[in-house]
Scaffold this active site. Structure first.
Site, PDB file in Angstrom:
ATOM      1  N   PRO A  10       1.029  -0.894  -0.061  1.00  0.00           N
ATOM      2  CA  PRO A  10       0.043  -0.211  -0.034  1.00  0.00           C
ATOM      3  C   PRO A  10       0.724   0.991   0.613  1.00  0.00           C
ATOM      4  O   PRO A  10       1.894   1.318   0.529  1.00  0.00           O
ATOM      5  CB  PRO A  10      -0.728  -0.221   1.376  1.00  0.00           C
ATOM      6  CG  PRO A  10       0.137  -0.995   2.385  1.00  0.00           C
ATOM      7  CD  PRO A  10       0.571  -1.897   1.243  1.00  0.00           C
ATOM      8  N   ASN A  69      -7.742   8.156  -2.304  1.00  0.00           N
ATOM      9  CA  ASN A  69      -7.603   8.023  -0.998  1.00  0.00           C
ATOM     10  C   ASN A  69      -8.550   7.524   0.392  1.00  0.00           C
ATOM     11  O   ASN A  69     -10.115   8.115  -0.329  1.00  0.00           O
ATOM     12  CB  ASN A  69      -6.678   9.432  -0.526  1.00  0.00           C
ATOM     13  CG  ASN A  69      -6.868   9.150   0.815  1.00  0.00           C
ATOM     14  OD1 ASN A  69      -6.758   9.333   1.806  1.00  0.00           O
ATOM     15  ND2 ASN A  69      -5.310   8.593   0.802  1.00  0.00           N
ATOM     16  N   ARG A  77      -4.898  -2.984   1.120  1.00  0.00           N
ATOM     17  CA  ARG A  77      -3.991  -4.404   0.696  1.00  0.00           C
ATOM     18  C   ARG A  77      -5.473  -4.948   0.542  1.00  0.00           C
ATOM     19  O   ARG A  77      -5.164  -6.004   0.132  1.00  0.00           O
ATOM     20  CB  ARG A  77      -3.683  -4.618   2.699  1.00  0.00           C
ATOM     21  CG  ARG A  77      -2.590  -4.111   2.822  1.00  0.00           C
ATOM     22  CD  ARG A  77      -2.105  -4.573   4.548  1.00  0.00           C
ATOM     23  NE  ARG A  77      -1.212  -3.518   5.005  1.00  0.00           N
ATOM     24  CZ  ARG A  77      -1.681  -3.324   6.096  1.00  0.00           C
ATOM     25  NH1 ARG A  77      -2.437  -2.704   6.728  1.00  0.00           N
ATOM     26  NH2 ARG A  77      -0.340  -2.075   6.539  1.00  0.00           N
ATOM     27  N   ASP A  93       4.954  -2.793   4.106  1.00  0.00           N
ATOM     28  CA  ASP A  93       4.722  -0.513   3.704  1.00  0.00           C
ATOM     29  C   ASP A  93       5.917   0.019   2.858  1.00  0.00           C
ATOM     30  O   ASP A  93       6.339  -0.477   3.389  1.00  0.00           O
ATOM     31  CB  ASP A  93       5.065  -0.507   5.072  1.00  0.00           C
ATOM     32  CG  ASP A  93       4.298  -1.292   6.166  1.00  0.00           C
ATOM     33  OD1 ASP A  93       2.401  -1.431   5.447  1.00  0.00           O
ATOM     34  OD2 ASP A  93       3.888  -0.665   7.430  1.00  0.00           O
ATOM     35  N   ASP A  95       7.952   2.182   3.294  1.00  0.00           N
ATOM     36  CA  ASP A  95       8.902   2.723   3.341  1.00  0.00           C
ATOM     37  C   ASP A  95       9.908   1.958   4.151  1.00  0.00           C
ATOM     38  O   ASP A  95      10.507   1.897   5.468  1.00  0.00           O
ATOM     39  CB  ASP A  95       8.596   3.944   4.539  1.00  0.00           C
ATOM     40  CG  ASP A  95       7.337   4.134   5.511  1.00  0.00           C
ATOM     41  OD1 ASP A  95       7.667   2.562   5.686  1.00  0.00           O
ATOM     42  OD2 ASP A  95       7.251   4.510   6.270  1.00  0.00           O
ATOM     43  N   ASP A 179      -4.815  -4.173  11.260  1.00  0.00           N
ATOM     44  CA  ASP A 179      -3.656  -4.830  11.305  1.00  0.00           C
ATOM     45  C   ASP A 179      -4.154  -6.754  12.167  1.00  0.00           C
ATOM     46  O   ASP A 179      -4.255  -7.552  12.015  1.00  0.00           O
ATOM     47  CB  ASP A 179      -2.105  -4.386  11.079  1.00  0.00           C
ATOM     48  CG  ASP A 179      -2.466  -3.975  12.437  1.00  0.00           C
ATOM     49  OD1 ASP A 179      -2.870  -3.110  12.811  1.00  0.00           O
ATOM     50  OD2 ASP A 179      -0.635  -3.547  12.273  1.00  0.00           O
TER      51      ASP A 179
END
Length: 652
Positions: A10, A69, A77, A93, A95, A179
């Site tokens: 994502p 968005n 996901r 993720d 980052d 999550d």
């Protein structure tokens, strides 16, 4: 060929932080036609959409899906799952990054063990990750026999057919802990969960701007409303009793009690703290039976009891007391033994810089309601800690500085209760001896080149604290001599700033002490060079001696052998090869390495008609030294200019 793994990422405004993620996904050891990468752009407004479209045009294994968005990661996901073609799906993720062999290892381990969920070992750079879960490989695990519940982030591999069979998807919308809901249900309904503990698969990174979603302050009302949904999952798929209590305890411990302890509480504004306290109190009163808090550690039990009794001010007072507690891990002897580094350290809790003391003759008693005041709370915790001192544990971890990957090392521990004279108090002292084998310290593999730091981890009473091993002597930079082990040159040393014990693997040069070699101690007899070196070797080791003249170089095979407190270098250069020049010398301790590294020695060889003589290496003239400094200064200036141009280009 069928797709084995679909990686779902994502994406929302990651900026340059996505580049490391992209690189790690394209470097996977799994063949390119056996996995796909699906980036789901959740309405990014930066340059990322164009960057991903260009990437997909170049890389057949990459797909990009753009959408409006949605506010959080759940919907992207789910969109990725719907578009996936892989036997397994892996969530990453934007980052974070994967290790090079992550997909191959996780997929292979999952297939071999029939796993619906595969949990790969994690490393946290500026972020906390579970430690105990990854102490070892767990081919067959469940919430009943492994601390799976400690890892609820989605960065795992899930069998796609399993998700479809049970209809499991992420909750969507602007919300927290989606999550937790997803992963908890997966754990509870999976036929098997497999955990990889011997290879770091996932690097969980904290961005330089600390803008990761997990670091943003949340609204307590919405957060604990979402937390209740995770508790609902537990109650739906477990029966009342020990297992349910142990799972509920995870949220009480991590998401509630730990938020009300020490600086984690005191760093927040008072109005926010009070609001958070009230939301936590409501969940504790509404959802948890007495068996949940009873299984906590002593300090956590105190906080939970004060929360249930609605005593906010006492929770703050207890947090203020705990902020002064630290772990000290004072090192002792550091030495090499048979190629392994052994060192002693003494671990102890401190308060205000002095050893923390406890009531002597501590007796363990149940916490019968909340303590009357701070003094009673501290006394109860202290007595319980003394009574359970036999269960206190010490771990030694070596942590790679560049990646934050960490690995357990063998430790021998003795526990000592030390009376404090004329006080009725005692100190709880843990004496440990750690052994680090550079040839197998990384779960059986050698330490990689780079810097490694040593950490002591102590679990005592209600505390789990980690500290660097140190400080050691500030003046002596090297803790002991370097060793040649497992094809590496390993130097234990004390860090400059704090004097902590670290390991330099294949990077040190001058600090190795080879420059102190006296050429007069070097001899050449019977056609063989003999040179004593301040290195430790466990056994005879093949090395390479490089001889360099102004116009060519010659490599001469040699050996390092144990000799007294160091090593003896032996090699057999030939007169014919060396005639007519003065030859500088350098040592390669790992001739078979992919990139052999040569260490200069402070001696030179000169051959005449019949013999080879040892001479001192000529020192560079003042002019040469000035020229060398000028070259280094110019290189630094050019590097800064290049970095500045790159930064300006990124902003353009």
């Amino acid at each position: 060929m069928p797709v084995k793994v679909s990686v779902i990422v994502p994406v929302y405004n990651p900026g340059p932080y996505i580049e490391d993620c992209i690189t790690s996904l394209l470097k996977q050891s799994l063949p390119p036609d056996e996995y796909e990468v699906i980036f789901v752009d959740d309405g990014s407004t930066d340059q990322t959409p164009a960057r991903l479209d260009a990437l997909a045009a170049e890389e057949p294994r990459v797909r990009v899906i753009h959408q409006e968005n949605s506010g959080w990661s759940g919907k992207p996901r789910n969109v990725g799952i719907a578009a996936s073609q892989g036997e397994y799906v892996m969530f990453v993720d934007n980052d974070d990054r994967l290790a090079d062999e992550a997909l191959e290892r996780m997929y292979g381990y999952g297939v071999a063990n029939g796993a619906d969920v595969v949990v790969g070992k994690m490393a946290g750079q500026g972020r906390g990750v579970p430690v105990e879960l990854f102490r070892r490989n767990r081919p067959r695990a469940s919430v009943r026999d492994a601390p799976l519940i400690d890892s609820l982030t989605p960065h795992k591999m899930f069998r796609r057919a399993f998700l479809d069979e049970i209809g499991l998807r992420f909750p969507e919308g602007r919300r927290r802990l989606e999550d937790h809901v997803f992963v908890t249900e997966a754990y509870l309904r999976a036929a098997n969960v497999s955990v990889i503990g011997d290879y770091v698969c996932y690097y969980h990174l904290r961005r330089d701007d600390s803008s990761n979603a997990g670091f943003q302050q949340f609204d307590p009302v919405g957060y604990f409303k979402n937390l209740r949904e995770a508790l609902d999952v537990v109650e739906q798929y477990t029966e009342p009793g020990e297992v349910r209590d142990s799972l509920h305890r995870r949220w009480l411990r991590v998401e509630m009690v730990e938020r009300l302890r020490g600086n984690r509480l005191l760093a927040k504004p008072d109005d926010y703290r009070r609001k958070q306290f009230e939301e936590i109190r409501q969940v504790v009163v509404e959802r948890f039976g007495p068996g949940v808090a009873a299984g906590l550690q002593p300090t956590q039990q105190v906080v939970a009891a004060l929360v249930a009794a609605d005593r906010y001010d006492d929770v703050v007072a207890f947090a203020e007391w705990e902020t002064g507690l630290r772990l000290s891990a004072r090192p002792g002897t550091v030495e090499w033994q048979d190629g392994r580094l052994r060192f002693d350290f003494v671990a102890e809790l401190t308060a205000g810089g002095a050893p923390l003391t406890f009531p002597g003759g501590g007796v363990r008693t149940p916490l019968d309601g909340p303590p009357a005041d701070l003094e009673e709370a501290v006394a109860w915790v202290g007595a319980d800690t003394v009574a359970r001192f036999g269960q206190a544990t010490v771990d030694l971890l070596v942590r790679e500085r560049s990646s934050a990957a960490q690995y357990f090392q063998p430790v021998e521990v003795t526990r000592e209760i030390v009376p404090v004279e004329d006080s009725g108090q005692v100190r709880l002292v843990l004496r440990a001896t750690a052994t680090v084998d550079p040839a197998g310290a990384v779960d059986g593999s050698p330490l990689r080149a780079g810097l490694w730091d040593t950490y002591a981890r102590v679990r005592l009473g209600g505390w789990s604290k980690t500290s660097r091993v140190g400080p050691g002597p500030r003046k002596a930079r090297a803790a002991t001599s370097a060793a040649v082990v497992g094809g590496r040159v390993v130097l234990p040393y004390w860090t400059d700033q704090h004097g902590n014990l670290s390991l330099d693997v294949d990077r040190a040069n001058q600090r190795l002490g080879l420059g102190r070699l006296d050429p007069e101690a070097v001899s050449v007899s019977g056609g063989r060079l003999h040179a004593p070196l301040p290195l430790h070797v466990p056994a005879e080791t093949a090395v390479l001696l490089r001889l360099t003249s102004p116009d060519r170089s010659v490599d001469v095979p040699g050996t390092l052998s144990p000799a007294g407190g160091g090593a003896l270098l032996e090699a057999a250069p030939t007169v014919a090869d060396l005639s007519g020049a003065t030859w500088r010398t350098a040592l390669c301790a790992a001739p078979d390495a992919a990139e052999p590294r040569f260490l200069p020695l402070p001696l030179a060889l000169r051959a005449d008609t019949n013999s080879i003589k040892v001479v001192r290496t000529p020192r560079p003239t003042a002019v040469r030294r000035l020229a060398r400094r000028a070259r280094r200064a110019l290189a630094a200036v050019l590097k800064r200019r290049a970095a500045s141009r790159a930064a300006k280009a990124g902003k353009a």
